[in-house]
Design a protein around this motif. Structure first.
Motif, PDB file in Angstrom:
ATOM      1  N   ARG A 159      -2.391  -6.027   6.408  1.00 44.20           N
ATOM      2  CA  ARG A 159      -3.222  -5.315   5.433  1.00 44.20           C
ATOM      3  C   ARG A 159      -3.402  -6.093   4.127  1.00 44.20           C
ATOM      4  O   ARG A 159      -4.462  -6.085   3.532  1.00 44.20           O
ATOM      5  CB  ARG A 159      -2.591  -3.951   5.139  1.00 44.20           C
ATOM      6  N   ASP A 160      -2.353  -6.764   3.691  1.00 42.26           N
ATOM      7  CA  ASP A 160      -2.399  -7.475   2.416  1.00 42.26           C
ATOM      8  C   ASP A 160      -1.739  -8.845   2.599  1.00 42.26           C
ATOM      9  O   ASP A 160      -0.565  -9.036   2.274  1.00 42.26           O
ATOM     10  CB  ASP A 160      -1.671  -6.672   1.340  1.00 42.26           C
ATOM     11  N   LYS A 206      -1.798 -11.826   1.107  1.00 39.71           N
ATOM     12  CA  LYS A 206      -1.189 -12.517  -0.033  1.00 39.71           C
ATOM     13  C   LYS A 206       0.135 -11.871  -0.439  1.00 39.71           C
ATOM     14  O   LYS A 206       1.115 -12.565  -0.736  1.00 39.71           O
ATOM     15  CB  LYS A 206      -2.152 -12.544  -1.215  1.00 39.71           C
ATOM     16  N   LYS A 207       0.171 -10.558  -0.427  1.00 40.39           N
ATOM     17  CA  LYS A 207       1.387  -9.850  -0.808  1.00 40.39           C
ATOM     18  C   LYS A 207       2.511 -10.109   0.191  1.00 40.39           C
ATOM     19  O   LYS A 207       3.667 -10.357  -0.193  1.00 40.39           O
ATOM     20  CB  LYS A 207       1.113  -8.348  -0.912  1.00 40.39           C
ATOM     21  N   SER A 245      -8.080 -12.471   6.841  1.00 40.49           N
ATOM     22  CA  SER A 245      -7.487 -11.139   6.930  1.00 40.49           C
ATOM     23  C   SER A 245      -6.069 -11.166   7.490  1.00 40.49           C
ATOM     24  O   SER A 245      -5.523 -10.133   7.866  1.00 40.49           O
ATOM     25  CB  SER A 245      -8.357 -10.246   7.821  1.00 40.49           C
ATOM     26  N   PRO A 258      -1.507 -17.252   3.574  1.00 45.01           N
ATOM     27  CA  PRO A 258      -2.504 -16.214   3.832  1.00 45.01           C
ATOM     28  C   PRO A 258      -3.831 -16.886   4.163  1.00 45.01           C
ATOM     29  O   PRO A 258      -4.240 -17.832   3.482  1.00 45.01           O
ATOM     30  CB  PRO A 258      -2.587 -15.475   2.487  1.00 45.01           C
ATOM     31  N   GLU A 313       4.901  -5.446   6.705  1.00 47.04           N
ATOM     32  CA  GLU A 313       3.618  -4.771   6.966  1.00 47.04           C
ATOM     33  C   GLU A 313       3.811  -3.265   6.993  1.00 47.04           C
ATOM     34  O   GLU A 313       2.986  -2.515   6.467  1.00 47.04           O
ATOM     35  CB  GLU A 313       3.040  -5.277   8.299  1.00 47.04           C
ATOM     36  N   LEU A 322       4.609  -2.027   3.324  1.00 45.48           N
ATOM     37  CA  LEU A 322       3.466  -2.081   2.414  1.00 45.48           C
ATOM     38  C   LEU A 322       2.381  -1.083   2.755  1.00 45.48           C
ATOM     39  O   LEU A 322       1.395  -0.957   2.042  1.00 45.48           O
ATOM     40  CB  LEU A 322       2.890  -3.485   2.384  1.00 45.48           C
ATOM     41  N   GLN A 323       2.515  -0.380   3.856  1.00 44.12           N
ATOM     42  CA  GLN A 323       1.525   0.654   4.209  1.00 44.12           C
ATOM     43  C   GLN A 323       1.754   1.936   3.436  1.00 44.12           C
ATOM     44  O   GLN A 323       0.914   2.828   3.419  1.00 44.12           O
ATOM     45  CB  GLN A 323       1.608   0.940   5.721  1.00 44.12           C
TER      46      GLN A 323
END
Length: 377
Positions: free
Chosen positions: A324-325, A327-328, A346, A343, A372, A375-376
């Motif tokens: 989902r993110d 870079k994070k 996507s 990264p 993952e 971070l959701q």
């Protein structure tokens, strides 16, 4: 220099600090390569031009030769270039494209090809970008061929999705269409087999600082004999009689030096020579090991229910997984676990070289999956 991948880890200092899975970005320079370059630098410090003149002996064919073995070309078809973009520009601007001609490339391409292509728009040359997916890459390219496509320009392995297409299939259709084939090989050379004869490649360009484990500033360009005999730009080193230092005449070299327009980055090229020798002498082990580790990554990620973009049957060393993110997740992997990845688009790109371990790969996949989920929420 025959090597064992376990012992080779000790020759790559980065392994003492990080779980380094980022070779598609840049490879850490192994100690044997560093020492080869350092030896030249010391000689220059000790002997000045005497050392430089010796290093530039034999028209640098002693450097071209190990590179040519890696890709199964003639020595006289290999030119030494500082980076991939240099070679791509030489080719795109040198093959005589005219108004109405087309360059066919793809939507997952690294900008090295597309950026150089767009300069040609001013001449009425069209850049046609085929929309591709990893699973149907070859068919997506071939279906976009037409009578105006003079050049097909693609990567041997996608920096974005990790797909390694069947170059022979693309080349066969390109030849049937009277199109030339340019391959950006930077994400394959050093990690997997690429054969310019078997794959019928017309042009191949690669920087040495990724999978070849060479210093930045090193690279090579393969131009099939009989093609691009008159380069788009001239330089003093490309003169067939450059040692005369005459300002009154110029005749391009007939060999690979015609593309080498200025002073050589000898430190980097000498390092690349050593790296190419190591890779060639251990090619079966290196190539098979790279594929084994990329399969470990794919299997581990899929077992955790993650969406892997890289096809298992068309891979080399890159595995890209959607998150989902990106870079994070990449930041957290480095900060918390000293895992180095990139990264891309996507997803997260894992790129393992032969001296990585299964434990490192599995650990990275485990933490990617964990982050993952975290971070959701």
């Amino acid at each position: 220099m025959k090597i064992d991948y376990r012992e080779f880890r000790d020759l790559v200092p980065v392994t003492r600090k990080y779980k380094y899975l980022n070779h598609a970005a840049i490879s850490p320079t192994p100690l044997p390569v560093i020492m080869e370059s350092f030896s030249f630098m010391y000689d220059v410090s000790d002997e000045g031009t005497i050392a430089v003149n010796y290093a530039e002996r034999d028209d640098l064919n002693y450097i071209r030769e190990p590179v040519s073995r890696l890709i199964n070309s003639r020595v006289e078809e290999v030119s030494l270039v500082p980076n991939t973009s240099y070679g791509i520009n030489m080719i795109l601007h040198g093959i005589g494209l005219k108004e109405g001609d087309q360059i066919l490339t793809d939507s997952s391409e690294f900008p090295a090809i597309t950026s150089a292509s767009f300069k040609l728009l001013k001449k009425g040359i069209k850049v046609k970008i085929a929309e591709v997916t990893p699973e149907t890459f070859e068919d997506d390219i071939v279906s976009n061929l037409n009578d105006n496509v003079r050049l097909v320009a693609i990567s041997s392995t996608s920096f974005l999705t990790g797909v390694t297409p069947d170059l022979s299939k693309v080349s066969k259709e390109a030849k049937s269409n009277n199109s030339l084939l340019l391959v950006d090989g930077i994400q394959t050379v050093g990690a997997g087999k690429i054969d310019v004869e078997e794959n019928r490649i017309d042009f191949l360009v690669a920087g040495g600082y990724k999978w070849m484990m060479s210093p930045q500033g090193s690279g090579f360009m393969f131009v099939r004999k009989g093609l691009l005999e008159d380069p788009p730009w001239y330089g003093w080193r490309a003169d067939s009689t450059y040692e005369e230092f005459s300002p009154y005449k110029f005749a391009p070299d007939k060999g690979p030096r015609r593309f080498e327009i200025g002073t050589y980055p000898m430190v980097s090229l000498i390092g690349m020579k050593k790296a190419a020798e190591i890779i060639y002498e251990n090619s079966y082990m290196i190539y098979s090991r790279v594929k084994e580790l990329s399969k470990v990554a794919i299997d581990c990620l899929k077992d955790k229910g993650m969406d892997v973009l890289t096809p298992e049957d068309k891979r080399t060393g890159i595995v890209t997984v959607k998150v989902r993110d990106p870079k994070k997740v990449v930041e957290e992997l480095y900060k918390k676990y000293k895992i180095v990845v990139s990264p891309r688009g996507s997803g997260i790109r894992i790129s393992t070289h032969f001296y990585n371990t299964e434990e490192e790969v599995n650990e990275a996949c485990e933490y990617i999956s964990t982050l993952e989920k975290e971070l959701q929420y």
